[in-house]
Design an enzyme around this catalytic site. Structure first.
Site, PDB file in Angstrom:
ATOM      1  N   CYS A 283      -2.618   0.974   8.413  1.00 31.36           N
ATOM      2  CA  CYS A 283      -1.742   0.353   7.428  1.00 31.36           C
ATOM      3  C   CYS A 283      -1.934  -1.162   7.394  1.00 31.36           C
ATOM      4  O   CYS A 283      -1.924  -1.832   8.411  1.00 31.36           O
ATOM      5  CB  CYS A 283      -0.292   0.694   7.758  1.00 31.36           C
ATOM      6  SG  CYS A 283       0.791   0.220   6.423  1.00 31.36           S
TER       7      CYS A 283
ATOM      8  N   CYS B 245      -1.304  -3.727  15.064  1.00 30.44           N
ATOM      9  CA  CYS B 245      -1.038  -3.301  13.685  1.00 30.44           C
ATOM     10  C   CYS B 245      -1.452  -4.404  12.717  1.00 30.44           C
ATOM     11  O   CYS B 245      -1.001  -5.545  12.840  1.00 30.44           O
ATOM     12  CB  CYS B 245       0.447  -2.980  13.533  1.00 30.44           C
ATOM     13  SG  CYS B 245       0.960  -2.666  11.832  1.00 30.44           S
TER      14      CYS B 245
ATOM     15  N   CYS C 153       5.221  -7.265   7.443  1.00 30.35           N
ATOM     16  CA  CYS C 153       6.183  -6.760   8.415  1.00 30.35           C
ATOM     17  C   CYS C 153       6.526  -7.873   9.390  1.00 30.35           C
ATOM     18  O   CYS C 153       5.656  -8.675   9.751  1.00 30.35           O
ATOM     19  CB  CYS C 153       5.606  -5.558   9.167  1.00 30.35           C
ATOM     20  SG  CYS C 153       6.769  -4.802  10.349  1.00 30.35           S
TER      21      CYS C 153
ATOM     22  N   GLU D 136       0.829  -1.198   0.000  1.00 30.99           N
ATOM     23  CA  GLU D 136       0.000   0.000   0.000  1.00 30.99           C
ATOM     24  C   GLU D 136       0.868   1.255   0.000  1.00 30.99           C
ATOM     25  O   GLU D 136       1.978   1.250   0.528  1.00 30.99           O
ATOM     26  CB  GLU D 136      -0.871   0.056   1.259  1.00 30.99           C
ATOM     27  CG  GLU D 136      -1.836  -1.090   1.419  1.00 30.99           C
ATOM     28  CD  GLU D 136      -2.581  -1.029   2.753  1.00 30.99           C
ATOM     29  OE1 GLU D 136      -2.380  -0.041   3.492  1.00 30.99           O
ATOM     30  OE2 GLU D 136      -3.327  -1.959   3.052  1.00 30.99           O
TER      31      GLU D 136
ATOM     32  N   CYS E 292       3.788  -6.176  15.867  1.00 29.64           N
ATOM     33  CA  CYS E 292       3.073  -5.381  16.877  1.00 29.64           C
ATOM     34  C   CYS E 292       1.601  -5.782  16.850  1.00 29.64           C
ATOM     35  O   CYS E 292       0.971  -5.784  15.789  1.00 29.64           O
ATOM     36  CB  CYS E 292       3.238  -3.896  16.592  1.00 29.64           C
ATOM     37  SG  CYS E 292       4.970  -3.345  16.651  1.00 29.64           S
TER      38      CYS E 292
ATOM     39  N   CYS F   2       2.999   8.390   1.936  1.00 25.40           N
ATOM     40  CA  CYS F   2       3.409   7.362   2.890  1.00 25.40           C
ATOM     41  C   CYS F   2       3.641   6.090   2.090  1.00 25.40           C
ATOM     42  O   CYS F   2       2.738   5.611   1.384  1.00 25.40           O
ATOM     43  CB  CYS F   2       2.303   7.166   3.925  1.00 25.40           C
ATOM     44  SG  CYS F   2       2.686   5.923   5.181  1.00 25.40           S
TER      45      CYS F   2
END
Length: 400
Positions: free
Chosen positions: A392, A142, A135, A115, A139, A128
């Protein structure tokens, strides 16, 4: 995520080594100017042809050979095929904030999805961008972190998000931006906050590495992208290093490595808790490098670059938004020095079905006031795109 389905990481599991996938095709933006000229010679054309291609890509924002009339017609298509292969295929685009926010999902050559978000403000334009598909930092609040790490992006895949979005901006078919941000604009932190941009509202002035992925875990590609972004045109986009923000959850050795690069970008440390007990849960990298170690690395970055550091702090209801945690954060930041930091509390944009949600407005305001009482400049981050899977990783996950 796109591509093969990944097993979700276990709670607290960190992934530093990206899965090996087929490499994306070689691209002009992967190469520095001498490397481009060397490749042109290998392809049997004069070295200056690489400079011409770079001008089309970085200045004219074009990858269409039909527009490149300064290149020999007989060589044009092959040069573009060899040095400007397609990297991003648009899959989905959603607009919010009366067209001021545009969120794009791109499919990469191997099916992975990433994205980027183009955010237009009255005096600046920020994009951004993603540095990884997924990832590995895990976390729990997220969406990207919960999906796991698909792979690292190449330098050119990072850069092409900027080129494609800049071309979209230049097309001139977007609605006029209306004023009315709730808080500080993304990309306007530290000492350039509130300054009018030199570029106006029709050119990207700020790039933030706050999309999918931990950019410092994909270090070489991220640094290569920063150099392409900041190299003067036509070698790069000519964006000021002051307009680039590198976000990190606190990979201390990589922050120190970035410090040594001597590129004065803004560092944004995603802290989210001032005490190790809670941060171990919210930001699992804290089990490797503690709050104090992360703050220490951020302060060393400030000392070397004289660029004020941003502290990103997602306010999560009844989890990390207590007044005593604001006091502890203020004390810890002041303990290493004064005038070196700016805190951006961020109202959490919750993911569907998650227990994590945004703090109550009164609690948010108290948190801000307690930090300011410690002399810490504090501005609540403007929340953009909350009605279009704004957190995100949400939109890519929903796209599949």
């Amino acid at each position: 995520m796109g591509g093969p389905t990944l097993a979700r990481p276990r709670p607290g599991q960190l992934t530093f080594t990206a899965p090996r996938r087929g490499k994306p095709p070689r691209h002009l933006a992967d190469l520095d100017p001498p490397q481009r000229r060397a490749v042109a010679l290998e392809l049997g054309v004069p070295a200056f042809r690489a400079n011409q291609l770079a001008r089309h890509y970085f200045e004219h924002l074009s990858t269409d050979p039909a527009t490149m009339t300064d290149l020999p017609a007989a060589q044009r298509d092959q040069l573009v095929c060899d040095l400007l292969p397609p990297l991003l295929t648009p899959v989905r685009e959603l607009q919010a904030d009366r067209g001021a926010t545009i969120k794009s999902v791109w499919r990469l050559h191997d099916g992975a999805l990433v994205e980027s978000v183009l955010m237009r403000y009255p005096k600046r334009v920020t994009i951004c961008i993603s540095s990884q598909a997924g990832c590995g930092m895990n976390c729990p609040f997220c969406a990207t972190g919960q999906a796991g790490l698909t792979r690292n992006l190449s330098t050119a895949e990072i850069v092409d998000q900027v080129r494609a979005s800049a071309a979209r901006l230049r097309s001139g078919d977007l609605p006029v931006v209306q004023p009315g941000s709730r808080g500080v604009d993304l990309g306007s932190e530290a000492e350039n906050e509130g300054e009018p941009t030199a570029y106006g509202a029709n050119r990207i002035s700020n790039v933030v590495f706050m999309g999918m992925g931990e950019a410092l875990a994909n270090y070489q590609a991220a640094i290569g992208a920063i150099r392409r972004l900041t190299d003067p045109t036509p070698d790069g986009f000519g964006i000021s290093a002051r307009g680039i923000t590198m976000s990190s959850v606190g990979l201390v050795p990589a922050i120190d490595k970035l410090t040594a690069e001597g590129i004065p970008v803004t560092l944004a440390l995603s802290l989210h808790a001032p005490d190790d007990e809670l941060r171990d849960e919210l930001v699992p990298i804290n089990t490797r490098w503690s709050v104090d170690e992360a703050i220490g690395a951020a302060y060393r970055y400030f000392q070397a670059t004289k660029r004020r550091v941003s502290i990103e702090y997602a306010l999560i209801r009844d989890i990390n938004d207590q007044a005593w945690r604001a006091d502890l954060l203020g004390e810890k930041l002041n303990a290493v020095g004064r005038g070196w930091v700016h805190v951006n509390p961020i109202p959490l944009n919750p993911t569907p079905g998650s227990k994590w949600t945004a703090s109550r407005p009164g609690v948010e305001q108290q948190f801000v006031e307690r930090l300011r009482a410690h002399g810490i400049p504090t501005t609540v981050r403007d929340t953009r795109g909350s009605d279009i899977d704004g957190a995100c990783g949400q939109l890519a996950a929903a796209t599949g």
